[in-house]
Design a protein around this motif. Structure first.
Motif, PDB file in Angstrom:
ATOM      1  N   PRO A 185       0.833  -1.206   0.000  1.00 55.30           N
ATOM      2  CA  PRO A 185       0.000   0.000   0.000  1.00 55.30           C
ATOM      3  C   PRO A 185       0.867   1.256   0.000  1.00 55.30           C
ATOM      4  N   LYS A 186       0.226   2.405  -0.147  1.00 53.61           N
ATOM      5  CA  LYS A 186       0.969   3.662  -0.183  1.00 53.61           C
ATOM      6  C   LYS A 186       1.501   4.043   1.197  1.00 53.61           C
ATOM      7  N   HIS A 187       0.732   3.754   2.246  1.00 56.98           N
ATOM      8  CA  HIS A 187       1.181   4.115   3.587  1.00 56.98           C
ATOM      9  C   HIS A 187       2.150   3.055   4.119  1.00 56.98           C
ATOM     10  N   ALA A 188       3.143   3.503   4.878  1.00 58.76           N
ATOM     11  CA  ALA A 188       4.211   2.603   5.322  1.00 58.76           C
ATOM     12  C   ALA A 188       4.457   2.752   6.821  1.00 58.76           C
ATOM     13  N   LEU A 189       5.083   1.728   7.390  1.00 52.97           N
ATOM     14  CA  LEU A 189       5.532   1.783   8.778  1.00 52.97           C
ATOM     15  C   LEU A 189       7.056   1.747   8.774  1.00 52.97           C
ATOM     16  N   TYR A 190       7.651   2.871   9.186  1.00 48.11           N
ATOM     17  CA  TYR A 190       9.097   2.980   9.331  1.00 48.11           C
ATOM     18  C   TYR A 190       9.363   3.200  10.823  1.00 48.11           C
ATOM     19  N   PRO A 191       9.941   2.216  11.515  1.00 46.55           N
ATOM     20  CA  PRO A 191      10.027   2.261  12.978  1.00 46.55           C
ATOM     21  C   PRO A 191      10.547   3.569  13.583  1.00 46.55           C
ATOM     22  N   PRO A 192      11.652   4.171  13.095  1.00 47.90           N
ATOM     23  CA  PRO A 192      12.101   5.426  13.721  1.00 47.90           C
ATOM     24  C   PRO A 192      11.053   6.540  13.654  1.00 47.90           C
ATOM     25  N   SER A 193      10.378   6.659  12.505  1.00 46.60           N
ATOM     26  CA  SER A 193       9.348   7.689  12.363  1.00 46.60           C
ATOM     27  C   SER A 193       8.148   7.390  13.244  1.00 46.60           C
ATOM     28  N   ARG A 194       7.733   6.123  13.280  1.00 45.64           N
ATOM     29  CA  ARG A 194       6.583   5.758  14.120  1.00 45.64           C
ATOM     30  C   ARG A 194       6.918   5.950  15.597  1.00 45.64           C
ATOM     31  N   ALA A 195       8.142   5.623  15.989  1.00 49.54           N
ATOM     32  CA  ALA A 195       8.555   5.804  17.383  1.00 49.54           C
ATOM     33  C   ALA A 195       8.497   7.274  17.782  1.00 49.54           C
ATOM     34  N   GLU A 196       8.974   8.157  16.911  1.00 51.77           N
ATOM     35  CA  GLU A 196       8.934   9.593  17.223  1.00 51.77           C
ATOM     36  C   GLU A 196       7.509  10.100  17.256  1.00 51.77           C
ATOM     37  N   HIS A 197       6.642   9.550  16.408  1.00 53.18           N
ATOM     38  CA  HIS A 197       5.224   9.929  16.448  1.00 53.18           C
ATOM     39  C   HIS A 197       4.606   9.519  17.789  1.00 53.18           C
ATOM     40  N   TYR A 198       4.877   8.279  18.221  1.00 59.73           N
ATOM     41  CA  TYR A 198       4.398   7.836  19.529  1.00 59.73           C
ATOM     42  C   TYR A 198       4.908   8.772  20.624  1.00 59.73           C
ATOM     43  N   TRP A 199       6.202   9.085  20.550  1.00 56.19           N
ATOM     44  CA  TRP A 199       6.832   9.899  21.589  1.00 56.19           C
ATOM     45  C   TRP A 199       6.133  11.254  21.735  1.00 56.19           C
ATOM     46  N   ARG A 200       5.808  11.889  20.615  1.00 55.66           N
ATOM     47  CA  ARG A 200       5.160  13.204  20.653  1.00 55.66           C
ATOM     48  C   ARG A 200       3.774  13.151  21.275  1.00 55.66           C
ATOM     49  N   CYS A 201       3.159  11.972  21.270  1.00 55.81           N
ATOM     50  CA  CYS A 201       1.795  11.830  21.801  1.00 55.81           C
ATOM     51  C   CYS A 201       1.778  11.382  23.257  1.00 55.81           C
ATOM     52  N   ILE A 202       2.919  10.968  23.785  1.00 57.02           N
ATOM     53  CA  ILE A 202       2.990  10.533  25.181  1.00 57.02           C
ATOM     54  C   ILE A 202       3.036  11.753  26.093  1.00 57.02           C
ATOM     55  N   GLU A 203       2.182  11.760  27.107  1.00 58.21           N
ATOM     56  CA  GLU A 203       2.054  12.930  27.975  1.00 58.21           C
ATOM     57  C   GLU A 203       3.068  12.931  29.109  1.00 58.21           C
ATOM     58  N   GLN A 204       3.354  11.764  29.668  1.00 56.22           N
ATOM     59  CA  GLN A 204       4.242  11.691  30.828  1.00 56.22           C
ATOM     60  C   GLN A 204       5.300  10.602  30.636  1.00 56.22           C
ATOM     61  N   PRO A 205       6.309  10.868  29.830  1.00 57.14           N
ATOM     62  CA  PRO A 205       7.362   9.865  29.625  1.00 57.14           C
ATOM     63  C   PRO A 205       8.184   9.667  30.896  1.00 57.14           C
ATOM     64  N   SER A 206       8.497   8.434  31.190  1.00 59.48           N
ATOM     65  CA  SER A 206       9.303   8.115  32.364  1.00 59.48           C
ATOM     66  C   SER A 206      10.773   8.427  32.104  1.00 59.48           C
ATOM     67  N   VAL A 207      11.568   8.438  33.153  1.00 59.96           N
ATOM     68  CA  VAL A 207      13.015   8.631  33.007  1.00 59.96           C
ATOM     69  C   VAL A 207      13.599   7.518  32.152  1.00 59.96           C
ATOM     70  N   GLU A 208      13.137   6.284  32.395  1.00 62.53           N
ATOM     71  CA  GLU A 208      13.629   5.144  31.619  1.00 62.53           C
ATOM     72  C   GLU A 208      13.284   5.290  30.135  1.00 62.53           C
ATOM     73  N   LEU A 209      12.092   5.806  29.861  1.00 57.60           N
ATOM     74  CA  LEU A 209      11.674   5.976  28.477  1.00 57.60           C
ATOM     75  C   LEU A 209      12.531   7.038  27.771  1.00 57.60           C
ATOM     76  N   LYS A 210      12.897   8.078  28.509  1.00 60.31           N
ATOM     77  CA  LYS A 210      13.774   9.108  27.941  1.00 60.31           C
ATOM     78  C   LYS A 210      15.153   8.537  27.626  1.00 60.31           C
ATOM     79  N   LEU A 211      15.632   7.658  28.493  1.00 61.56           N
ATOM     80  CA  LEU A 211      16.924   7.012  28.236  1.00 61.56           C
ATOM     81  C   LEU A 211      16.858   6.123  26.995  1.00 61.56           C
TER      82      LEU A 211
END
Length: 276
Positions: free
Chosen positions: A119-145
């Protein structure tokens, strides 16, 4: 109960099922991120997969899911689309039990999925990870690491660009009346087949070696080259899972999902020896 009320409010959009006679509606079990509904519509059973406020956070779109399934309409192993719109997708209900067959047969089906047009839409892990990150409200210290670690981690070169399911677990394989059917295509997208295999292996009760060995029986790639790529994608699969748990846990205010995410965060911190 609050989650059920929220989902109920989200799927009852005025135009989604306009003109349809609905005589039954009940929530289906499963669907941790996006619960679905079993409906009796115009005398036949169907599954309503609604759009929810969580879907954009996960980078998902019901129209994309409908387009993938429309492209597979001739395949007996793909659910049939009855209605696709911005509010959700209505699919033919597939009755049957969970798949109990061989790993080889399941991998044969996965390899067939990978031979379909991308299909035209794709899953590229680094881009999807950054998208998830921007939507997370309270990232933990471990998640930041973990984020800092993966921002500096080399990204594997894709083996190919094919249709992938990206949720090909036994829980999404149904023994229907006409044979094996794969359900829950919301994460489907174009991507690397080795990434799809890595995600499948994580969800499987089989060893990674067994999953790869079964898959290579149905492809021209060697076990060595496939193993190398799958191993390279595995950390990215685990990182995406951590972010998914955090995002879905925050959205649904679920301690179960948040705790599962925290446990995986700590395990990855330990495995990657981050902070030492």
């Amino acid at each position: 109960m609050e989650k059920l009320k929220q989902v109920s409010a989200e799927w009852m959009t005025p135009n989604a099922l306009k003109g349809k006679v609905i005589t039954h509606a009940s929530p289906l079990s499963g669907g941790l991120s996006n619960p679905c509904w079993l409906l009796e519509v115009n005398g036949q059973y169907a599954v309503w997969r609604p759009d929810t406020r969580l879907l954009p956070k996960l980078g998902l779109c019901r129209l994309d899911e409908a387009q993938v399934l429309d492209s597979l309409s001739a395949k007996p192993w793909a659910p049939k689309v009855l209605l696709g719109c911005k509010e959700g997708v209505l699919l033919h209900y597939v009755s049957g039990g969970q798949y109990q067959g061989s790993l080889s047969s399941a991998m044969a089906l996965l390899s067939e999925i990978h031979r379909q047009p991308a299909p035209k839409h794709a899953l590229y892990p680094p881009s999807r990870a950054e998208h998830y990150w921007r939507c997370i409200e309270q990232p933990s210290v471990e998640l930041k690491l973990l984020r800092r670690h993966f921002q500096s981690l080399a990204v594997p070169e894709p083996m190919a660009h094919v249709l992938c399911h990206f949720d090909f677990g036994l829980h999404n394989l149904i023994n229907g009346k006409q044979g094996l059917v794969v359900i829950d295509w919301e994460f489907s997208a174009a991507g690397c087949p080795a990434l799809d295999i890595a995600m499948t292996a994580i969800m499987s009760d089989q060893t990674l070696s067994a999953v790869i060995e079964s898959y290579v029986q149905h492809t021209s790639w060697s076990k060595a080259e496939l193993t190398e790529k799958v191993m390279a994608w595995l950390p990215w699969c685990q990182y995406l899972a951590v972010l998914w748990y955090r995002l879905a846990g925050e959205h649904w205010q679920s301690d179960e999902l948040l705790n599962a995410g925290r446990a995986l965060e700590c395990a990855l911190i330990h495995d990657f020896e981050i902070g030492k």
